[in-house]
Design a protein around this motif. Sequence first.
Motif, PDB file in Angstrom:
ATOM      1  N   GLN A 242       0.716  -0.982   0.318  1.00  0.00           N
ATOM      2  CA  GLN A 242      -0.076  -0.053   0.308  1.00  0.00           C
ATOM      3  C   GLN A 242       0.890   1.502   0.034  1.00  0.00           C
ATOM      4  OE1 GLN A 242      -2.895   0.204   3.469  1.00  0.00           O
ATOM      5  NE2 GLN A 242      -2.743   2.959   3.093  1.00  0.00           N
ATOM      6  N   GLU A 245       2.523   1.450  -3.234  1.00  0.00           N
ATOM      7  CA  GLU A 245       0.903   2.145  -4.539  1.00  0.00           C
ATOM      8  C   GLU A 245       1.196   3.508  -4.099  1.00  0.00           C
ATOM      9  OE1 GLU A 245      -1.705  -0.482  -4.066  1.00  0.00           O
ATOM     10  OE2 GLU A 245      -0.995  -2.363  -4.869  1.00  0.00           O
ATOM     11  N   GLN A 246       1.012   3.762  -3.516  1.00  0.00           N
ATOM     12  CA  GLN A 246       0.731   5.323  -2.699  1.00  0.00           C
ATOM     13  C   GLN A 246       1.572   6.704  -3.123  1.00  0.00           C
ATOM     14  OE1 GLN A 246      -2.472   6.050  -0.944  1.00  0.00           O
ATOM     15  NE2 GLN A 246      -1.036   8.342  -2.301  1.00  0.00           N
ATOM     16  N   HIS A 247       3.224   6.260  -3.270  1.00  0.00           N
ATOM     17  CA  HIS A 247       4.185   6.494  -3.594  1.00  0.00           C
ATOM     18  C   HIS A 247       3.855   6.950  -4.982  1.00  0.00           C
ATOM     19  CE1 HIS A 247       8.774   6.451  -3.893  1.00  0.00           C
ATOM     20  NE2 HIS A 247       8.446   7.786  -3.385  1.00  0.00           N
ATOM     21  N   ASP A 248       4.022   5.943  -5.556  1.00  0.00           N
ATOM     22  CA  ASP A 248       3.719   5.870  -6.658  1.00  0.00           C
ATOM     23  C   ASP A 248       2.659   6.262  -8.138  1.00  0.00           C
ATOM     24  OD1 ASP A 248       5.883   4.272  -7.549  1.00  0.00           O
ATOM     25  OD2 ASP A 248       4.800   2.097  -7.225  1.00  0.00           O
ATOM     26  N   LYS A 249       1.947   6.840  -7.210  1.00  0.00           N
ATOM     27  CA  LYS A 249       0.864   8.072  -7.519  1.00  0.00           C
ATOM     28  C   LYS A 249       1.315   9.238  -6.825  1.00  0.00           C
ATOM     29  CE  LYS A 249      -3.508   5.229  -6.898  1.00  0.00           C
ATOM     30  NZ  LYS A 249      -4.647   4.584  -5.375  1.00  0.00           N
ATOM     31  N   ALA A 273       2.516  17.037  -7.092  1.00  0.00           N
ATOM     32  CA  ALA A 273       2.374  15.798  -7.485  1.00  0.00           C
ATOM     33  C   ALA A 273       0.911  16.153  -8.118  1.00  0.00           C
ATOM     34  CB  ALA A 273       1.750  14.871  -5.947  1.00  0.00           C
ATOM     35  N   ARG A 277       1.261  14.623 -12.320  1.00  0.00           N
ATOM     36  CA  ARG A 277      -0.431  13.795 -13.120  1.00  0.00           C
ATOM     37  C   ARG A 277       0.026  14.333 -14.230  1.00  0.00           C
ATOM     38  NH1 ARG A 277      -1.379  12.751  -7.209  1.00  0.00           N
ATOM     39  NH2 ARG A 277      -2.864  14.693  -7.390  1.00  0.00           N
ATOM     40  N   GLU A 280       1.756  13.574 -17.170  1.00  0.00           N
ATOM     41  CA  GLU A 280       1.988  12.357 -17.303  1.00  0.00           C
ATOM     42  C   GLU A 280       0.766  12.304 -18.242  1.00  0.00           C
ATOM     43  OE1 GLU A 280       1.634   9.672 -13.983  1.00  0.00           O
ATOM     44  OE2 GLU A 280       3.898  10.060 -13.138  1.00  0.00           O
ATOM     45  N   ARG A 281       0.127  12.655 -18.095  1.00  0.00           N
ATOM     46  CA  ARG A 281      -1.168  12.845 -19.197  1.00  0.00           C
ATOM     47  C   ARG A 281      -1.324  12.871 -20.954  1.00  0.00           C
ATOM     48  NH1 ARG A 281      -5.259  15.672 -15.038  1.00  0.00           N
ATOM     49  NH2 ARG A 281      -6.018  14.339 -14.167  1.00  0.00           N
TER      50      ARG A 281
END
Length: 281
Positions: A242, A245-249, A273, A277, A280-281
């Motif tokens: 967990q 996963e949070q770190h990757d987001k 952050a 994001r 990355e889109r």
Amino acid sequence: MQFASTDSYIVSEQLALAVNAAITLEKPLLLKGEPGTGKTRLAEELAKGLNAPLVRWQIKSTTKAQQGLYEYDAVSRLRDSQLGSDKVHDISNYIKPGKLWQAFTAEQRPVLLIDEIDKADIEFPNDLLHELDQMEFHVYETGEQIKAEQRPIVIITSNNEKELPDAFLRRCFFHYIQFPDADTLKDIVHVHYPDIQKQLLSTALEVFFDLRSTPNLKKKPSTSELIDWLKLLLAEQVPAKQLAEQHDKGGLMPLFGALLKNEQDVELVEKLAFMARRRER
């Protein structure tokens, strides 16, 4: 005694050398470094290792050097004189020994901790030059000369909030505590949580160092804050998966309040952050 790491306290080789050098030279050891890097703890562990008493003088913005020597309570003496007390005939009844006095007259060689010296007025260190150099001072009210029966081991800490006078620095052995690397931090964590899962620790350290490297962070999280954060992760049983996963987001990690201490840093992490994001889109 040669000071070194113990089962409950990890020090770098350079810090251990600095402690031993200061003891050999009989000079105060001036420790600087980020808050939370274990400067105060070092004095506690040194006293424990030597089986010596620890005399702690916590410095505040209002602290005066004289308070470390002694304080004369003239108000109490005046009140007692008005009440006709026999105590007034002996002025020593109104002299309260300070931390230096206590350290100088200790039966066993003590460790004297002068904690956060940079919080005091800029003249504070200069006002202690003679006392720390000669290990003696005069009590004007009684005519006594208080001299150290055995020279205490003096540890002085500073968070680098203000510069210290050159004359004071010349009388100290100086060491700056560098922030621990990942391997040293693992050793420190294992002292507190010997059974922590390897993957959780590895992921937590990755998150922690990424956070510390964030540009323009107002207050970088310290070692003590890492320990607090890990305690919460273990208490809440947050799995390594967990956390990863949070770190990757990107964005805020679980229980971030243990690491980030002001709203500007929280907003900064969220903003970075969000921008990542969008790219990355």
